[in-house]
Design a protein around this motif. Structure first.
Motif, short mmCIF file in Angstrom:
data_model
loop_
_atom_site.label_atom_id
_atom_site.label_comp_id
_atom_site.label_asym_id
_atom_site.label_seq_id
_atom_site.Cartn_x
_atom_site.Cartn_y
_atom_site.Cartn_z
N PRO A 54 -7.29 138.86 79.42
CA PRO A 54 -8.40 138.66 78.48
C PRO A 54 -9.64 139.40 78.97
O PRO A 54 -9.75 139.71 80.17
CB PRO A 54 -8.62 137.14 78.52
CG PRO A 54 -8.13 136.72 79.86
CD PRO A 54 -7.00 137.67 80.23
N ASP A 55 -10.56 139.69 78.07
CA ASP A 55 -11.80 140.37 78.47
C ASP A 55 -12.83 139.36 79.00
O ASP A 55 -13.75 139.75 79.72
CB ASP A 55 -12.38 141.13 77.28
CG ASP A 55 -11.45 142.29 76.91
OD1 ASP A 55 -11.42 143.26 77.68
OD2 ASP A 55 -10.74 142.20 75.90
N ALA A 56 -12.71 138.10 78.58
CA ALA A 56 -13.59 137.04 79.10
C ALA A 56 -12.89 135.71 78.87
O ALA A 56 -12.08 135.56 77.95
CB ALA A 56 -14.94 137.05 78.39
N LEU A 59 -19.93 141.17 77.87
CA LEU A 59 -18.90 142.18 77.64
C LEU A 59 -19.47 143.56 77.38
O LEU A 59 -18.73 144.50 77.07
CB LEU A 59 -18.02 141.76 76.46
CG LEU A 59 -17.17 140.52 76.75
CD1 LEU A 59 -16.47 140.03 75.51
CD2 LEU A 59 -16.15 140.82 77.84
N SER A 60 -20.78 143.71 77.54
CA SER A 60 -21.40 144.97 77.11
C SER A 60 -20.97 146.16 77.96
O SER A 60 -21.03 147.29 77.53
CB SER A 60 -22.93 144.85 77.11
OG SER A 60 -23.37 144.52 78.39
N MET A 64 -25.01 140.75 82.93
CA MET A 64 -24.14 139.66 83.32
C MET A 64 -22.67 140.10 83.29
O MET A 64 -21.86 139.43 82.66
CB MET A 64 -24.31 138.47 82.35
CG MET A 64 -25.69 137.85 82.37
SD MET A 64 -25.73 136.26 81.53
CE MET A 64 -25.30 136.76 79.88
N PRO A 65 -22.31 141.17 83.97
CA PRO A 65 -20.93 141.64 83.90
C PRO A 65 -19.95 140.62 84.48
O PRO A 65 -18.79 140.57 84.10
CB PRO A 65 -20.94 142.94 84.72
CG PRO A 65 -22.19 142.89 85.54
CD PRO A 65 -23.17 142.05 84.80
N GLY A 66 -20.41 139.78 85.44
CA GLY A 66 -19.50 138.80 86.05
C GLY A 66 -19.37 137.53 85.25
O GLY A 66 -18.63 136.63 85.63
N GLY A 67 -20.13 137.42 84.15
CA GLY A 67 -20.07 136.20 83.34
C GLY A 67 -21.35 135.39 83.43
O GLY A 67 -22.38 135.87 83.90
N LEU A 68 -21.27 134.16 82.98
CA LEU A 68 -22.43 133.26 82.99
C LEU A 68 -21.95 131.90 83.51
O LEU A 68 -21.25 131.17 82.81
CB LEU A 68 -22.99 133.10 81.57
CG LEU A 68 -24.08 132.05 81.39
CD1 LEU A 68 -25.31 132.37 82.23
CD2 LEU A 68 -24.47 131.91 79.92
N LEU A 69 -22.36 131.59 84.74
CA LEU A 69 -21.89 130.33 85.35
C LEU A 69 -22.95 129.24 85.29
O LEU A 69 -22.62 128.06 85.34
CB LEU A 69 -21.47 130.58 86.80
CG LEU A 69 -20.26 131.51 86.95
CD1 LEU A 69 -19.95 131.75 88.42
CD2 LEU A 69 -19.04 130.93 86.24
N GLY A 70 -24.22 129.62 85.22
CA GLY A 70 -25.27 128.61 85.18
C GLY A 70 -26.62 129.24 84.90
O GLY A 70 -26.76 130.47 84.94
N HIS A 85 -11.40 133.42 91.56
CA HIS A 85 -9.95 133.61 91.56
C HIS A 85 -9.50 134.78 90.68
O HIS A 85 -8.49 135.41 90.96
CB HIS A 85 -9.32 132.30 91.05
CG HIS A 85 -7.88 132.17 91.34
ND1 HIS A 85 -7.40 131.85 92.59
CD2 HIS A 85 -6.79 132.34 90.55
CE1 HIS A 85 -6.09 131.82 92.56
NE2 HIS A 85 -5.69 132.12 91.34
N LEU A 86 -10.25 135.03 89.62
CA LEU A 86 -9.85 136.08 88.66
C LEU A 86 -10.93 137.14 88.56
O LEU A 86 -12.12 136.84 88.68
CB LEU A 86 -9.65 135.47 87.26
CG LEU A 86 -8.46 134.54 87.02
CD1 LEU A 86 -8.45 134.08 85.56
CD2 LEU A 86 -7.14 135.23 87.35
N PRO A 87 -10.57 138.39 88.25
CA PRO A 87 -11.58 139.43 88.06
C PRO A 87 -12.26 139.36 86.68
O PRO A 87 -13.23 140.05 86.43
CB PRO A 87 -10.76 140.73 88.17
CG PRO A 87 -9.38 140.33 87.78
CD PRO A 87 -9.20 138.90 88.15
N THR A 88 -11.77 138.48 85.82
CA THR A 88 -12.27 138.37 84.45
C THR A 88 -13.65 137.70 84.41
O THR A 88 -13.86 136.72 85.13
CB THR A 88 -11.28 137.49 83.63
OG1 THR A 88 -9.96 137.91 83.94
CG2 THR A 88 -11.53 137.56 82.15
N PRO A 89 -14.59 138.18 83.58
CA PRO A 89 -15.86 137.45 83.43
C PRO A 89 -15.63 136.03 82.89
O PRO A 89 -14.83 135.84 81.97
CB PRO A 89 -16.63 138.28 82.40
CG PRO A 89 -15.99 139.62 82.41
CD PRO A 89 -14.55 139.40 82.77
N ILE A 90 -16.32 135.07 83.52
CA ILE A 90 -16.16 133.66 83.14
C ILE A 90 -17.48 133.15 82.57
O ILE A 90 -18.54 133.39 83.14
CB ILE A 90 -15.80 132.77 84.37
CG1 ILE A 90 -14.59 133.36 85.13
CG2 ILE A 90 -15.57 131.33 83.94
CD1 ILE A 90 -13.33 133.46 84.33
#
Ligand code: CP
Length: 301
Positions: free
Chosen positions: A97-99, A299-300, A1-7, A116-121
């Motif tokens: 921020p990292d996330a 963030l791994s 999940m490098p892009g984050g967790l949206l759902g 909008h941002l490259p940061t994982p959300i």
């Protein structure tokens, strides 16, 4: 999940199982594991809506993993001075921020942020859409007591229409073959919800919903998302509140869940909320473990 967790909708079973298995390692009795894997990382908790459990547990989870956690609430931030969402996001992005963990009253707000941002959300609840970490901690809590989700009868009762918790749970439970019964008054139970996941049935009769249920998830009536409530508190409880007298309808080993905050006497009686059947505080405890697993995974790399 490098892009984050949206759902939960977009996660597959393997991804969900990986998080749930990892969360087990972070439960209190295992708490010596992997404490410092996020040392030197910065996590911003950006909450535009009220929260006790989610915000606090994300903050504790980040700190337990060694990260720096900063919490920003709309009240007390420059949002109060009229700063737009885009300008707030650009400002936070400039701090690298990292996330970012985000809660917002608008469905899709974290998805907008992710574009909008490259940061994982990480979505900590968006409007009536999804609350993915709640569904993950709910699944962890059930699996602490049952070997599998497959074939379980899960009754989700209350204000389904406005519940992101119900939606995320429906996505997750249906991926694992649970039978889901949604129950509430017609005004809070849209029929189209039956289409969003498989294995879902609807009823307006709480006794029907509770019959042989293995898991009972009670939901708060979200008055903040309604212009006016059609029910008085007493009327609502009479038809859709969970009392001790209902428990004989459910499976003998049924557990009672609630994402919180609970409104005693509106959707659940104190006798049930404080009973041996209730796992409400276990859900809160698992919130930290699951959010540790999510933060570590996001963030791994
Ligand atoms: N379950 C949940 O999201 O609770 P909070 O609103 O207190 O975070």
């Amino acid at each position: 999940m490098p892009g984050g967790l949206l759902g939960i909708e977009s996660l597959d079973r393997v991804e969900i199982e990986t998080i749930l298995d990892r969360a087990k390692n972070f439960q209190p009795r295992q708490s010596q594991n992997q404490r410092d894997v996020l040392r030197g990382r910065m996590i911003v908790n950006l909450f535009f809506e009220a929260s006790t459990r989610t915000r606090t547990s994300f903050e504790i989870a980040a700190k337990r993993l060694g990260a720096d956690a900063i919490s920003i609430t709309a009240s007390g931030s420059s949002v109060d001075k009229g700063e737009s969402l885009v300008d707030t996001l650009n400002t936070l992005g400039a701090m690298h921020p990292d996330a970012i963990v985000m809660r917002h009253s608008a469905s899709g707000a974290p998805h907008f942020l992710a574009r909008h941002l490259p940061t994982p959300i990480i979505n900590a609840g968006d409007g009536t859409h999804e609350h993915p970490t709640q569904a993950l901690l709910d699944a962890r809590t059930i699996l602490d007591r049952r070997p599998t989700l497959e074939g379980l009868r899960v009754a989700i009762i209350g204000d389904i229409a406005h519940s992101r918790v119900a939606r995320s749970n429906m996505y997750l439970l249906s991926k694992f073959g649970a039978d889901i019964v949604l129950c509430g008054p017609a005004s809070l139970l849209p029929v189209e919800l039956q289409q969003i996941a498989s294995g879902v049935t609807l009823t307006h009769d709480i006794k029907e919903a509770l019959r042989d249920a293995d898991v009972i998830m009670m939901l708060r009536v979200q008055l903040e998302r309604q212009h006016e409530s059609a029910f008085s508190s007493g009327e609502y409880f009479r038809f859709y509140g969970l009392g001790l007298e209902h428990m004989s309808l459910a499976s003998p080993h049924a557990i009672v869940m609630h994402p919180g905050p609970i409104n005693r006497g509106r959707e659940i009686s104190s006798e049930v909320a404080d009973s041996q059947r209730s796992v409400i505080l276990n859900q809160v405890e698992n919130g930290i473990a699951v959010r540790m697993a999510v933060l570590e995974r996001v963030l791994s790399n």
